[in-house]
Design a protein around this motif. Structure first.
Motif, PDB file in Angstrom:
ATOM      1  N   ALA A 168       5.400   6.336   1.633  1.00  0.00           N
ATOM      2  CA  ALA A 168       4.347   5.639   1.787  1.00  0.00           C
ATOM      3  C   ALA A 168       4.387   4.603   2.526  1.00  0.00           C
ATOM      4  O   ALA A 168       3.121   4.146   3.319  1.00  0.00           O
ATOM      5  N   ALA A 201      -4.003   9.524   8.824  1.00  0.00           N
ATOM      6  CA  ALA A 201      -2.783   9.904   8.022  1.00  0.00           C
ATOM      7  C   ALA A 201      -2.330  11.256   8.050  1.00  0.00           C
ATOM      8  O   ALA A 201      -3.223  12.224   8.288  1.00  0.00           O
ATOM      9  N   ALA A 205      -1.138   3.448  -0.153  1.00  0.00           N
ATOM     10  CA  ALA A 205      -0.114   4.330   0.243  1.00  0.00           C
ATOM     11  C   ALA A 205       0.875   4.556  -0.854  1.00  0.00           C
ATOM     12  O   ALA A 205       1.316   5.555  -1.078  1.00  0.00           O
ATOM     13  N   GLN A 220       3.462   6.033   5.952  1.00  0.00           N
ATOM     14  CA  GLN A 220       1.898   6.407   5.955  1.00  0.00           C
ATOM     15  C   GLN A 220       1.300   5.170   6.148  1.00  0.00           C
ATOM     16  O   GLN A 220       0.191   5.028   6.994  1.00  0.00           O
ATOM     17  N   ALA A 221       1.446   4.232   5.476  1.00  0.00           N
ATOM     18  CA  ALA A 221       0.521   2.881   5.441  1.00  0.00           C
ATOM     19  C   ALA A 221       0.865   2.373   7.039  1.00  0.00           C
ATOM     20  O   ALA A 221      -0.281   2.012   7.591  1.00  0.00           O
TER      21      ALA A 221
END
Lengths: 167, 276
Positions: free
Chosen positions: A154, A167, A99, A157-158
């Motif tokens: 990031a 995602a 991510a 999203q991770a």
């Protein structure tokens, strides 16, 4: 009682990313220097050496902490996890690392090892952090490329990917 | 930016610590979480001859209720107290203030007692101790004593701890702030040292206790009778003027007083509003 005199050099054993390693340290050897210089694990970076910048953040017995504010002799017998332990077999990046790459969450990359370890801890404790919670944890790091927006994206999203959401 | 050489001793019991402190006195320092001490040692602002690591002494790691007090042992980290399930009910003010202590990463290792021992004038936990009228348990080979916050907090980075004493626990009265508690601070970045921190609790009699960090050399408190709003503002103005404030690289004394004048009424309002 265990005593390490100021002129002594003693073996210190840690479980580094699941593997037991032993190296010599003096009483004043910082964990950050122990990792980089005695063990040779240079993935952990050293910035300010007084706990402000966050570059040297590692996981000590499962929680993120500054390795520049810990002594090697203090963590003898402890589990230490660093950025080197994140990738899987053959260097395959984990979800958080992927991510970061996808969201341009690193530019020069100097601060990244510490940031990855902080969020490894956060996501283990809180799989669904809010953006505000991510920002508060990120507040413990300084990125001089100032790529904070990408880092926040990031991590969110991770977290979604690790929860099994698309995602 | 490395500490000066020192002898490191990892103690297994409080008795061992007390014996070492009796022998080395001023030359010894206690290491628990190290989030203030190690930074100061790296900067060589503190240069102990002997560093006594207490972090593995099991008897110091307890959070418990003793009578009408919440007792927090010397190795309890800020993160552990923050995550303690009863915190909101037992010490609602601390539940408000503790997320402001340092960063997520430093709260993981930094201890409650360590922050109070370090006695930074702008820190949240020394302010909590003063505002809630808590106490500090000190032990030495000579015995044990318990100091109330105003006796313990003597100035900037200084406390009434004698060289041969260690803090084994701090205690906070249970339930203060159940009728309303609020905390706010101004800092360059969340988690940095506060320029000014302000806390308020609504006391049992309905009066307001206000605590201020970062304006004077130690946390200061004042009890404000619940009165009409204009009177409250006057009292805060006078309090700010009495405290004076200090200049440093981060802020002038005048700016610190200004924050107090403007922020305190909002913190009080917030405390009154959460008055269930």
């Amino acid at each position: 009682m265990q005593r390490v005199g100021q002129n002594e050099r003693v073996p210190v054993t840690i479980t580094l990313n699941g593997r037991q390693v032993t190296a010599l340290a003096t009483s004043r050897t910082l964990l950050s220097d122990f990792l980089r210089q005695a063990v040779g694990a240079t993935g952990t970076h050293v910035g300010c050496e007084h706990g402000v910048c966050g570059c040297c953040t590692v996981m000590i017995d499962g929680v993120a902490g500054r390795s520049c504010l810990a002594l090697a002799v203090q963590v003898d017998g402890c589990r230490i996890d660093t950025v080197e332990g994140l990738a899987g077999e053959g260097g395959a990046l984990n979800a958080l690392q992927r991510a970061f790459q996808a969201n341009h969450a690193l530019q020069c990359g100097f601060c990244t090892p510490g940031i990855l370890m902080s969020f490894t801890d956060l996501l283990a404790r809180n799989p669904s952090p809010t953006e505000q919670e991510v920002r508060e944890v990120l507040g413990g790091h300084i990125c001089r490329c100032t790529g904070y927006a990408g880092i926040v994206a990031a991590v969110l999203q991770a977290a979604a990917e690790m929860r099994g959401e698309a995602a | 930016m490395k500490p000066r050489p020192f002898d490191y001793v990892r103690a297994d019991s409080v008795a061992e610590v007390l014996e070492l402190l009796a022998r080395h006195g001023e030359g010894a320092r206690i290491l628990a979480g190290g989030q203030s001490l190690m930074a100061m040692m790296n900067l060589r602002l503190v240069q102990p001859e002997v560093l006594i690591d207490i972090s593995r002494i099991a008897e110091l790691g307890e959070i418990r209720i003793v009578g009408d007090m919440l007792e927090v042992g010397a190795t309890v980290t800020q993160a552990r107290l923050e995550a303690w399930p009863k915190l909101e009910e037992v010490a609602p003010f601390i539940a408000r203030a503790i997320p402001w202590v340092g960063h997520f990463q430093t709260r993981n290792r930094g201890t409650v007692c360590g922050s109070i021992a370090h006695a930074d004038p702008s820190s949240e936990l020394p302010l909590s101790l003063a505002l809630l009228e808590g106490e500090v348990v000190l032990r030495s080979c000579r015995g044990e004593r318990c100091l109330k916050a105003p006796e313990f907090q003597t100035g900037m980075l200084t406390t009434a701890r004698e060289a041969d004493e260690m803090i084994t626990a701090v205690r906070f009265p249970i339930g203060v702030g159940r009728k309303g508690a609020a905390f706010r601070e101004v800092a360059r970045r969340h988690g940095d040292f506060a320029i000014v921190g302000i806390g308020a609790v609504v006391a049992g009699d309905g009066n307001i206790r206000l605590g201020v960090g970062g304006v004077s050399d130690r946390p200061r408190t004042i009890t404000l009778p619940r009165a009409d709003e204009s009177d409250l503002q006057d009292r805060i103005e006078r309090f700010a003027w009495e405290l004076g404030g200090y200049d440093d690289i981060h802020a002038s004394a005048r700016y610190r007083r200004d924050i107090l004048r403007r922020l305190a009424p909002r913190v009080i309002q917030e405390a009154l509003q959460c008055n269930g």
